[in-house]
Design an enzyme around this catalytic site. Structure first.
Site, PDB file in Angstrom:
ATOM      1  N   HIS A   1      18.245  57.449  38.944  1.00  0.00           N
ATOM      2  CA  HIS A   1      18.091  58.184  40.250  1.00  0.00           C
ATOM      3  C   HIS A   1      18.235  59.890  40.215  1.00  0.00           C
ATOM      4  CE1 HIS A   1      18.212  54.337  41.976  1.00  0.00           C
ATOM      5  NE2 HIS A   1      18.438  54.779  43.477  1.00  0.00           N
TER       6      HIS A   1
ATOM      7  N   CYS B   1      21.283  58.080  34.847  1.00  0.00           N
ATOM      8  CA  CYS B   1      20.947  57.288  35.881  1.00  0.00           C
ATOM      9  C   CYS B   1      19.592  57.542  36.279  1.00  0.00           C
ATOM     10  CB  CYS B   1      22.047  57.277  37.044  1.00  0.00           C
ATOM     11  SG  CYS B   1      21.617  56.504  38.557  1.00  0.00           S
TER      12      CYS B   1
ATOM     13  N   GLU C   1      19.438  57.145  47.952  1.00  0.00           N
ATOM     14  CA  GLU C   1      18.930  56.167  48.447  1.00  0.00           C
ATOM     15  C   GLU C   1      18.853  56.452  50.177  1.00  0.00           C
ATOM     16  OE1 GLU C   1      18.033  52.656  47.603  1.00  0.00           O
ATOM     17  OE2 GLU C   1      18.181  53.459  45.586  1.00  0.00           O
TER      18      GLU C   1
ATOM     19  N   CYS D   1      16.713  50.993  34.255  1.00  0.00           N
ATOM     20  CA  CYS D   1      18.054  51.042  34.890  1.00  0.00           C
ATOM     21  C   CYS D   1      19.043  51.301  33.750  1.00  0.00           C
ATOM     22  CB  CYS D   1      18.194  49.748  35.706  1.00  0.00           C
ATOM     23  SG  CYS D   1      19.949  49.836  36.646  1.00  0.00           S
TER      24      CYS D   1
ATOM     25  N   ASP E   1      13.662  48.324  37.437  1.00  0.00           N
ATOM     26  CA  ASP E   1      14.960  49.013  37.783  1.00  0.00           C
ATOM     27  C   ASP E   1      15.461  48.472  39.098  1.00  0.00           C
ATOM     28  OD1 ASP E   1      16.787  51.140  38.013  1.00  0.00           O
ATOM     29  OD2 ASP E   1      15.636  52.187  39.597  1.00  0.00           O
TER      30      ASP E   1
HETATM   31  N1  DGL Z   1      19.184  52.299  38.430  1.00  0.00           N
HETATM   32  C1  DGL Z   1      20.761  52.607  38.340  1.00  0.00           C
HETATM   33  C2  DGL Z   1      20.845  53.201  37.034  1.00  0.00           C
HETATM   34  O1  DGL Z   1      20.058  53.873  36.236  1.00  0.00           O
HETATM   35  C3  DGL Z   1      21.195  53.222  39.603  1.00  0.00           C
HETATM   36  C4  DGL Z   1      21.260  52.599  40.755  1.00  0.00           C
HETATM   37  C5  DGL Z   1      22.068  51.577  40.767  1.00  0.00           C
HETATM   38  O2  DGL Z   1      23.330  51.833  40.881  1.00  0.00           O
HETATM   39  O3  DGL Z   1      21.571  50.581  40.682  1.00  0.00           O
HETATM   40  O4  DGL Z   1      22.157  53.119  36.557  1.00  0.00           O
END
Ligand code: DGL
Length: 274
Positions: free
Chosen positions: A194, A192, A160, A76, A13
């Protein structure tokens, strides 16, 4: 020739968000060895161009294959949207028999069976929304499903910063979700890594009628199913229950917030991948 059976599953990720995907995978498939890589030095990927994301993902894939992974899950969404197809078509030619899988297709397959009124909302980063990866994959499965996407660029920085419990997060979510709710969606995909940490807050805004799809459990179930269909990969994987966590930047914040995402304390190693 004797088969090597000491291979790990790599999970990648842009940051520590993918640890909640890993948490669900490990819950479902605890016996395997895992190597996690979070590219914290370059997170967020969400506002970057496709070309830049592709180069980052290539480096991450090289790192994980060098570290004895046989199969990589790109947890990710932005990386899966912007880079996965090209990685599979071009970069993988360098690696015989190795596999790289993403999160978009499993989630789309699952969600298309859940929606009743065929009106689905997707919240994600700008990169994921612009790539149109979700609408494209949904239309391949069922062209009657209508997708309403909303980019939420403020959410990743808030998470974050560890400020996801703040009041302003509620306000921002209300703002982002208002127009999707008006579209009469019955299902909302958290597209996403997060956003899982915001699931309760998101539910407070959307109400009970809208079903929330968070990716971890879906990806874990699909991986289990994948192993049943791909014994040739499953049988070379090591089953010692090892977990290794790597970050491309300082480890303190990663260990603190990452432990929240993973659900238990983790020990992280700082690594260089470029
Ligand atoms: N890991 C990213 C996603 O799932 C979110 C964080 C980023 O923007 O890098 O899209």
């Amino acid at each position: 020739m004797k088969l090597k059976r000491n291979k790990s599953i790599g999970i990648f990720d842009s940051g520590f968000g993918g640890l909640n995907i890993m948490k669900e995978i490990v819950k479902e498939l605890p016996e395997y060895d895992y190597v996690y890589l979070g590219d914290t030095a370059r997170v967020p990927y969400g506002g970057r161009s496709k070309e830049v994301v592709y180069d980052f993902v290539k480096e991450a894939v090289d790192f994980l294959f060098k570290n004895n992974c046989e199969l990589i899950i790109v947890a990710c969404n932005t990386a899966s949207s912007d880079a996965l197809h090209k990685i599979q078509q071009e970069h993988l030619k360098k690696y015989k028999n190795k596999k790289v899988l993403g999160v978009i297709i499993p989630v789309v397959e699952h969600t298309s069976l859940i929606t009743k009124n065929k009106r689905v909302g997707v919240i994600a980063t700008e990169g994921t929304v612009l790539s149109k990866s979700f609408p494209r994959e949904f239309s391949k499965l069922d062209s009657d499903i209508k997708i309403f996407q909303k980019a939420c660029p403020l959410l990743v920085p808030i998470i974050e910063a560890g400020e996801h419990n703040s009041l302003w997060t509620d306000l921002i979510l209300e703002n982002y979700l208002r127009e999707l709710i008006k579209k009469d969606i019955d299902t909302l995909v958290l597209g996403c890594t997060h956003y899982r940490i915001l699931e309760k807050k998101i539910k407070n805004v959307t109400g009970k009628k809208i079903k929330i799809i968070s990716e971890g459990k879906v990806v874990a179930d699909k991986l289990k199913d994948y192993f049943k269909r791909h014994k040739e990969i499953e049988k070379v994987l090591s089953k010692k229950g090892k977990r290794e966590f790597n970050s491309t930047d300082t480890i303190d914040k990663f260990e603190k917030l990452g432990s929240k995402f993973f659900g238990e304390k983790i020990k992280v190693k700082k690594v260089k991948i470029n």
